[in-house]
Design a protein around this motif. Sequence first.
Motif, PDB file in Angstrom:
ATOM      1  N   GLU A   1       0.451  -1.171   0.501  1.00 47.23           N
ATOM      2  CA  GLU A   1       0.352  -0.225   0.022  1.00 47.23           C
ATOM      3  C   GLU A   1       0.674   0.942   0.161  1.00 47.23           C
ATOM      4  OE1 GLU A   1      -2.193  -0.511   3.429  1.00 47.23           O
ATOM      5  OE2 GLU A   1      -4.020  -1.541   2.141  1.00 47.23           O
ATOM      6  N   ARG A   2       2.026   1.096   0.644  1.00 42.01           N
ATOM      7  CA  ARG A   2       2.830   2.322   0.751  1.00 42.01           C
ATOM      8  C   ARG A   2       2.860   2.618  -0.594  1.00 42.01           C
ATOM      9  NH1 ARG A   2       3.434   1.297   6.013  1.00 42.01           N
ATOM     10  NH2 ARG A   2       5.034  -0.908   6.021  1.00 42.01           N
ATOM     11  N   ARG A   3       4.294   1.093  -1.224  1.00 48.35           N
ATOM     12  CA  ARG A   3       4.291   1.860  -2.872  1.00 48.35           C
ATOM     13  C   ARG A   3       3.357   2.474  -3.441  1.00 48.35           C
ATOM     14  NH1 ARG A   3       6.217  -2.877  -2.230  1.00 48.35           N
ATOM     15  NH2 ARG A   3       4.599  -4.846  -3.906  1.00 48.35           N
ATOM     16  N   LEU A   4       1.714   1.899  -3.503  1.00 48.66           N
ATOM     17  CA  LEU A   4       1.129   2.348  -4.066  1.00 48.66           C
ATOM     18  C   LEU A   4       1.031   4.090  -4.238  1.00 48.66           C
ATOM     19  CD1 LEU A   4      -1.550  -0.127  -5.045  1.00 48.66           C
ATOM     20  CD2 LEU A   4       0.412   0.200  -6.256  1.00 48.66           C
ATOM     21  N   ALA A   5       0.760   4.482  -2.932  1.00 47.19           N
ATOM     22  CA  ALA A   5       0.596   5.699  -2.448  1.00 47.19           C
ATOM     23  C   ALA A   5       2.482   6.151  -2.951  1.00 47.19           C
ATOM     24  CB  ALA A   5       1.228   5.245  -0.868  1.00 47.19           C
ATOM     25  N   SER A   6       3.713   5.837  -2.793  1.00 47.09           N
ATOM     26  CA  SER A   6       4.574   6.735  -3.205  1.00 47.09           C
ATOM     27  C   SER A   6       4.655   6.917  -5.166  1.00 47.09           C
ATOM     28  CB  SER A   6       5.870   5.890  -2.770  1.00 47.09           C
ATOM     29  OG  SER A   6       6.361   4.957  -4.033  1.00 47.09           O
ATOM     30  N   PHE A   7       3.551   5.927  -5.504  1.00 51.01           N
ATOM     31  CA  PHE A   7       3.731   6.293  -6.882  1.00 51.01           C
ATOM     32  C   PHE A   7       2.613   7.073  -7.050  1.00 51.01           C
ATOM     33  CE2 PHE A   7       1.453   4.486 -10.909  1.00 51.01           C
ATOM     34  CZ  PHE A   7       1.935   4.847 -12.197  1.00 51.01           C
ATOM     35  N   LEU A   8       1.514   6.674  -6.615  1.00 55.65           N
ATOM     36  CA  LEU A   8       0.439   7.953  -6.984  1.00 55.65           C
ATOM     37  C   LEU A   8       0.170   9.205  -7.008  1.00 55.65           C
ATOM     38  CD1 LEU A   8      -2.868   6.119  -4.817  1.00 55.65           C
ATOM     39  CD2 LEU A   8      -2.813   6.104  -7.430  1.00 55.65           C
ATOM     40  N   PRO A   9       0.660  10.492  -6.637  1.00 59.79           N
ATOM     41  CA  PRO A   9       1.099  11.437  -6.825  1.00 59.79           C
ATOM     42  C   PRO A   9       1.609  11.898  -8.015  1.00 59.79           C
ATOM     43  CG  PRO A   9       1.697  10.920  -3.949  1.00 59.79           C
ATOM     44  CD  PRO A   9       1.852   9.738  -4.870  1.00 59.79           C
ATOM     45  N   ALA A  10       2.810  11.464  -8.305  1.00 61.28           N
ATOM     46  CA  ALA A  10       3.079  12.098  -9.378  1.00 61.28           C
ATOM     47  C   ALA A  10       1.972  11.654 -10.452  1.00 61.28           C
ATOM     48  CB  ALA A  10       4.674  11.476  -9.394  1.00 61.28           C
ATOM     49  N   MET A  11       1.780  10.105 -10.313  1.00 62.54           N
ATOM     50  CA  MET A  11       0.338   9.967 -11.939  1.00 62.54           C
ATOM     51  C   MET A  11      -0.516  10.591 -12.019  1.00 62.54           C
ATOM     52  SD  MET A  11      -1.907   7.907 -12.594  1.00 62.54           S
ATOM     53  CE  MET A  11      -2.774   6.853 -10.702  1.00 62.54           C
ATOM     54  N   ILE A  12      -1.221  11.054 -10.794  1.00 61.94           N
ATOM     55  CA  ILE A  12      -2.533  11.456 -10.711  1.00 61.94           C
ATOM     56  C   ILE A  12      -1.958  12.730 -10.992  1.00 61.94           C
ATOM     57  CG2 ILE A  12      -3.658  13.029  -9.003  1.00 61.94           C
ATOM     58  CD1 ILE A  12      -4.116   9.745  -7.549  1.00 61.94           C
ATOM     59  N   ASN A  13      -1.166  13.850 -10.800  1.00 60.29           N
ATOM     60  CA  ASN A  13      -0.837  15.422 -11.155  1.00 60.29           C
ATOM     61  C   ASN A  13      -0.234  15.450 -12.344  1.00 60.29           C
ATOM     62  OD1 ASN A  13      -0.792  15.917  -8.236  1.00 60.29           O
ATOM     63  ND2 ASN A  13       1.669  15.423  -8.479  1.00 60.29           N
ATOM     64  N   VAL A  14      -0.867  14.276 -13.603  1.00 60.67           N
ATOM     65  CA  VAL A  14      -0.605  14.980 -14.803  1.00 60.67           C
ATOM     66  C   VAL A  14      -1.656  13.750 -15.109  1.00 60.67           C
ATOM     67  CG1 VAL A  14       2.273  14.176 -15.248  1.00 60.67           C
ATOM     68  CG2 VAL A  14       0.656  12.209 -15.169  1.00 60.67           C
ATOM     69  N   LEU A  15      -2.586  13.380 -15.075  1.00 56.97           N
ATOM     70  CA  LEU A  15      -4.042  12.892 -15.567  1.00 56.97           C
ATOM     71  C   LEU A  15      -4.690  13.909 -15.749  1.00 56.97           C
ATOM     72  CD1 LEU A  15      -5.391   9.951 -13.066  1.00 56.97           C
ATOM     73  CD2 LEU A  15      -4.498   9.939 -15.238  1.00 56.97           C
TER      74      LEU A  15
END
Length: 532
Positions: free
Chosen positions: A512-526
């Motif tokens: 869960e922490r791994r996905l949480a670390s990936f999400l911010p940068a990905m969501i910002n470009v969505l």
Amino acid sequence: MKPAAIADTGGWRALTPPTAWTGVAWIGVAMAGMGLLYWDGILALLDAWTRPEYSFGPLVPLVSAYMLLHELRTKPPVADGGSRVPGLVIVLFGVLLGILGNLTQIPYLIAYGLIIVVGGIALIVAGARQGLSYWPGWVHLLFMLPLPNFIYWQLSAFLQLISSRLGVELVRTLGIPVFLEGNIIDLGIYQLQVAEACSGLRYLFPLMSFGYLFAVLYKGPLWQKFTLFILTIPITVAMNSFRIGMIGILVNYYGIEQAEGFLHAFEGWFIFIACVVLLYFAGLILQRFRRKPELALNILELDYDGLLKPFAWARNIPASRAIVGAALILVATGVWWHLAPARAAPVVERQTFGSFPMALGDWSGRRGELEDWTIAVLAADEYLLADFASAQKQPNVNLFISYYKSTSDGTGIHSPQICIPGGGWEVSGWRVAEISPGENVKPFTVNRAIIQKGRERQLVYYWFEQRGRRLASEYATKFYTVWDSATTGRADGALVRIITNLPPGEPEADAERRLASFLPAMINVLPSYIPN
């Protein structure tokens, strides 16, 4: 104007207006208005009937007409059949639903409005009290309507899994080694995929329609009629499972051609006829519970004597204020809709996934591609599939996004909740969870699950991006699709799914922490690719 008189038309009591056929003429005007207002819904029905699951659709109105004549023969209209106001109210509701369907460009919603108006017209013509006794034929019209796709997919996936498991058990009873992984039957030399077409829906829908007619005509108490109708479901599942099992057995002994071509189609027709025969025998068994059971050839009410008698009453339908009002409302609404200026389609500017960055913070990605059959099932306008590796040497994160220019035209977004089990994955811990990826991203809810195939375990998050909303619920997604289509004209949207492996012994919290670390940068470009 002379007062209406009561006429004797062969035992039928009917109001005779000053001029014959005036009521029928106004019904014709109402039908013309329905054709104008519900035209797109009618076209959607005709298109749906080209699909094998709904190919019986053209027969439904004919069968419903027969049911109406059957009811009219035994329950003829009377002079005072009740108020016409409830029928007019129902017509108004159907008109509003048709307008909403046209505004949102949801053709099936238009078709639902059409069926409602038909019922309202029937109540106007016969009166609310008498008209309600003719409900079997009107309810039967619902069988010609396609299911909403998100319900269809869930039902299809469920039946695929059930039929696959039961079919494999049949193969095993003959001592044939077989392995089942999701919807894939592995016979060693050959592998058979139980596709969507083998879910049994192309038997279930027509058999339920036939079972409904069978129950209406069946000579027995209401509980037996209801039982016969419900039995169409387990009969279909059992026989479709038998069909899948027999195909597996034939393929094992005689080769893969046994699962293809004419023989495969012939097996389908044979199974449907067998389902009808089993339903008939079920009726015979239920007759044993009656004090005076009917003979085998007499369990259905098939007396056609006087079936055309209702036409003697039709010419004397009065031109009531309610039917005139309904006809004028339908024509006026239909003309207004066709003459109104076309609604300008909103301009949605977005970048294509071809420019989606493969460097997101500490994560670097590599693009992938889906198989052709998967692309066909998704029916997305564009998709992105990529594996992202972390500079911290963590397990990869797989990102998948499917984008749709419109989710209101009968296609819709294909949910992972349907396709993941079909791929042979066992699902546990499926729930809605709120996540907080970081300071720059507002908390939102996702669908979370742990899936496992063999020794491989994965953590899955997915949600729906809907014009600035992040939603976990498919039903909320459908609601906002209708709302936004009506208010802004937009119905675009996307599915976002991220997956990461769970190495043996790794706590779920670490994934869960791994996905949480990936999400911010990905969501910002969505937003550049899925506009708000």
